[in-house]
Design a protein around this motif. Structure first.
Motif, short mmCIF file in Angstrom:
data_model
loop_
_atom_site.label_atom_id
_atom_site.label_comp_id
_atom_site.label_asym_id
_atom_site.label_seq_id
_atom_site.Cartn_x
_atom_site.Cartn_y
_atom_site.Cartn_z
N ALA B 63 0.83 -1.21 0.00
CA ALA B 63 0.00 0.00 0.00
C ALA B 63 0.87 1.26 0.00
O ALA B 63 0.63 2.20 -0.78
CB ALA B 63 -0.93 -0.01 1.21
N MET B 67 1.11 4.07 -2.90
CA MET B 67 0.75 5.47 -2.63
C MET B 67 1.89 6.42 -2.97
O MET B 67 1.67 7.58 -3.35
CB MET B 67 0.36 5.65 -1.16
CG MET B 67 -0.95 4.99 -0.79
SD MET B 67 -1.10 4.73 0.98
CE MET B 67 -1.04 6.39 1.59
N LYS B 87 -12.92 3.66 -0.03
CA LYS B 87 -11.70 2.91 0.28
C LYS B 87 -11.10 2.30 -0.98
O LYS B 87 -11.83 1.84 -1.86
CB LYS B 87 -12.00 1.80 1.29
CG LYS B 87 -12.49 2.30 2.64
CD LYS B 87 -12.78 1.13 3.55
CE LYS B 87 -13.23 1.64 4.93
NZ LYS B 87 -13.56 0.54 5.83
N VAL B 103 -7.02 1.32 1.90
CA VAL B 103 -6.53 2.67 2.18
C VAL B 103 -7.71 3.62 2.14
O VAL B 103 -8.51 3.58 1.20
CB VAL B 103 -5.50 3.10 1.11
CG1 VAL B 103 -4.99 4.51 1.39
CG2 VAL B 103 -4.35 2.12 1.05
N TYR B 106 -7.71 9.12 1.99
CA TYR B 106 -6.63 9.44 1.06
C TYR B 106 -7.23 9.91 -0.27
O TYR B 106 -8.15 9.29 -0.80
CB TYR B 106 -5.75 8.22 0.84
CG TYR B 106 -4.65 8.44 -0.17
CD1 TYR B 106 -3.70 9.43 0.03
CD2 TYR B 106 -4.56 7.66 -1.32
CE1 TYR B 106 -2.69 9.64 -0.89
CE2 TYR B 106 -3.55 7.86 -2.24
CZ TYR B 106 -2.62 8.86 -2.02
OH TYR B 106 -1.62 9.07 -2.93
N PRO B 116 -3.35 9.57 5.39
CA PRO B 116 -4.10 8.37 5.01
C PRO B 116 -4.04 7.31 6.11
O PRO B 116 -3.11 7.28 6.92
CB PRO B 116 -3.37 7.89 3.76
CG PRO B 116 -2.47 8.99 3.34
CD PRO B 116 -2.17 9.78 4.55
N VAL B 118 -4.14 3.20 6.61
CA VAL B 118 -3.98 1.92 5.91
C VAL B 118 -4.34 0.80 6.87
O VAL B 118 -3.80 0.74 7.99
CB VAL B 118 -2.53 1.73 5.41
CG1 VAL B 118 -2.40 0.40 4.68
CG2 VAL B 118 -2.12 2.87 4.49
N CYS B 162 -0.65 7.16 8.29
CA CYS B 162 0.53 7.57 7.53
C CYS B 162 0.67 9.09 7.57
O CYS B 162 -0.32 9.81 7.73
CB CYS B 162 0.44 7.12 6.09
SG CYS B 162 0.20 5.37 5.90
#
Lengths: 188, 458
Positions: B63, B67, B87, B103, B106, B116, B118, B162
């Protein structure tokens, strides 16, 4: 006609007591059997207790390792450490402190969070935390320099040895292999 | 005839003893087997429980990588990803299990100033030791009664937040040696986005009275004297690579900590428009060149005397394959509200009146491409901007008798400060400056209910 049996055998068997030699043989055989039975029973009982001990100890160790691993993985940072204690700042919104203290005298590892203490490991003969830096040693594989300050603490090595006594003797000592756990948080 | 028989009523005792003995042995055997079964289950559960972690991390890595690469603009650009509600979801089989990663919070293309979330879940089929749980055969010793999902798999999950990993996360950074042998050198920090830590009279500017102590100096170097502080005053921390050391003169000081765990790779920057689409800048009134909200290319830029370059009307970028130099009274004016990015393929010499940047440090970025091996700052004016040139030796020799301000941050191969400079790291660069990409800022294991609340990809 009347028959008369003249043989010497009586209709009722005659009862005799043991002679001494028979008695000795019986006692000897009985003693051997009883001793064997006692030995088997004791061995079985001891073996069973030992297996139970091992299973219980193993379960307790596993639970403790799971808890410790989870706490370290999701911690923000190490706030203090020595060979017998490790203090973490939790990653929860309150940034609460999690303290792991090993007491050699009590043979316990205690976890304290939000002023609530819980013994996560008992019967622990020795426990050691080794705290290392994030960067591997150059030219090596999976070797990390020892962290001298909390500012460089990233990788936690922990190892312990637990044992219990059974009938006054230490049985089933379990040596847990070193677990290496890395704090997952990277950024701020 | 009367026949007398002998009575033998002792045989019942033997049967009873046999039954009792069998029962005792049976109970003991049952207890043993139950204990062994319990142990077996515990070990099996532990194996599965721990083997979920690599799968969870695989999902997390995939992920994050997505990203930070193609997913930065389009999360659906790679096969396997789908959008369910708000998502982005991916599910991938690995060995005896699979991971499901989603995720959310985001917005691709909206930049890196996001947080974001995850969620990575891993599911693994527990090993069948002898028979399945439903088997009628030997249920005592064979079943694995591990709590699991209806599909027979054990699950575990992690929810991670994140955050942006800023490229300019520290003030003075180098791959190699940092030599601060000049006089009146110091480092500190401020925050141009924070009114309490910037200049109230000049919003976003530096003010010594509100300065902070995060003017960090860092190098990847691993040798003795990786950082020579000399008599500089470091209001911040100093980091070196493993086994690197820091030396300081009699008046040198470090307010923070000195560590030796710096280990960061700096990739060579690339100019994003080398394939074309650029213009050649034109002259303007009183200016040698005017950069007007566009992308430009000049083979060589060397201005001197009173020549000037104006950057106006927004963001401009210029590619200079052979480097550039400013000397004499030459300067680059960046108008308020405008910004400039310079990609230099050769040596850069910033002398003269330098770069006049009325904005913040993020308004002037100098990227030294892989062929740029030298950048010097030797003028008699301060500098507000950022320099990223991982293959260039950076020298700061300007200042004369005055002490100049360097506001921003640098990442270069080496640093040599022989002039009079105060380096003020702008902490706002962590928020609005260039980014390395997303990294994990928190890691929390989910509850079993959350783990089972799986978002199934389309």
């Amino acid at each position: 006609m009347e028959c008369k049996i003249t043989s010497g055998k009586s209709a009722e068997p005659r009862r005799r007591g043991f002679v001494l030699s028979e008695l000795l043989v019986v006692m000897g055989v009985s003693t051997i059997l009883l001793v064997a039975l006692a030995a088997v029973s004791m061995f079985s009982g001891r073996s069973f207790a030992a297996i139970f001990n091992y299973v219980d100890l193993d379960d307790a160790n596993r639970v403790a390792m799971d808890q410790l691993s989870r706490d370290i993985r999701q911690a923000n940072r190490v706030t203090a450490f020595s060979t017998n204690y490790l203090y973490l700042e939790d990653g929860d919104p309150g940034l609460s402190a999690i303290k792991y203290d090993y007491s050699p005298s009590l043979r316990t590892l205690t976890r304290t969070k939000n002023s609530v203490s819980k013994t996560v490991l008992s019967d622990c003969d020795s426990l050691k935390f080794d705290v290392c830096q994030r960067n591997p040693v150059g030219g090596s594989y999976d070797v990390y320099p020892v962290a001298t300050t909390i500012d460089t603490a990233k990788v936690i090595d922990v190892s312990w040895v637990c044992s219990r006594t059974l009938f006054g003797r230490k049985e089933n000592t379990e040596s847990v292999q070193t677990a290496r756990i890395v704090i997952r948080k990277q950024g701020s | 005839m009367k026949i007398l028989r002998t009575r033998s009523d002792q045989s019942g005792n033997v049967l009873l003893l046999a039954l009792v003995g069998t029962a005792v042995i049976g109970i003991m055997l049952g207890a043993y087997l139950t204990l062994v079964k319990s142990q077996n289950q515990g070990v099996a559960r532990s194996q599965v429980w721990n083997s979920t972690i690599p799968l969870i991390e695989a999902g997390m890595e995939e992920a994050l990588t997505h990203m930070n690469a193609k997913g930065a603009t389009n999360m659906l650009s790679e096969p396997g990803w789908s959008k369910v509600g708000d998502k982005y979801v991916l599910q991938r089989s690995v060995g005896d299990g699979y991971y499901n990663v989603c995720v959310y919070n985001y917005f691709p293309g909206a930049g890196t100033n996001q947080t974001p979330i995850v969620e990575s879940r891993a599911f693994i089929t527990p090993p069948v030791l002898v028979a399945s749980a439903d088997s009628p055969l030997l249920p005592v010793i064979a079943t694995i009664e591990i709590p699991h999902r209806p599909d027979g798999m054990m699950g575990r999950g992690v929810r991670a937040t994140c955050g942006m990993h800023a490229l300019f996360a520290k003030g003075l950074v180098a791959n190699g040696k940092i030599d601060m042998s000049g006089n009146n050198l110091s480092t500190d920090s401020f925050d141009s986005l924070d009114p309490t830590h910037s200049n109230t009279n000049n919003p976003g500017g530096y003010d010594v009275s509100t300065a902070k102590s995060n003017g960090d100096v860092a190098t990847n170097d691993t040798v003795t004297n990786s950082v020579s502080i000399g008599n500089a005053t470091i209001h911040g921390s100093v980091a070196t690579g493993p086994h690197g050391t820091v030396t300081r003169g009699p008046s040198g000081s470090v307010s923070g900590v000195v560590t030796d765990d710096m280990n960061v790779a700096f990739d060579d920057p690339t100019c994003p428009f080398t394939g074309g689409g650029w213009s050649t800048p034109a002259a303007g009134s009183g200016y040698t060149y005017v950069l007007n909200n566009n992308i430009y290319r000049l083979n060589t830029l060397a201005i001197s005397g009173l020549s000037k370059i104006l950057v106006t009307n927004g963001a401009s970028s210029i590619w200079l394959p052979n480097g550039f130099s400013l000397s004499g009274g030459a300067k680059i004016d960046i108008a308020p509200g405008s910004s400039l990015i310079i990609y230099t393929g050769g040596a850069a010499s910033i002398g003269g009146s330098g770069v006049v940047n009325s904005g913040d440090a993020a308004s002037c970025l100098i990227y030294g491409l892989s062929t740029c091996t030298s950048i010097s700052l030797s003028g008699n004016a301060g500098f507000t901007g950022c320099i990223y040139a991982p293959r260039a030796d950076f020298t700061m020799s300007g200042g004369g008798n005055n002490t100049l301000d360097f506001i921003g941050a640098t990442i270069t191969k080496t640093v040599k400060m022989s002039g009079h400079f105060n380096v003020h790291y702008d902490e706002a660069l962590r928020k609005r400056g260039p980014a390395h990409g997303f990294v994990l800022t928190s890691w929390n294991e989910m509850s079993p209910d959350d783990v089972n609340n799986v978002t199934v990809p389309n």
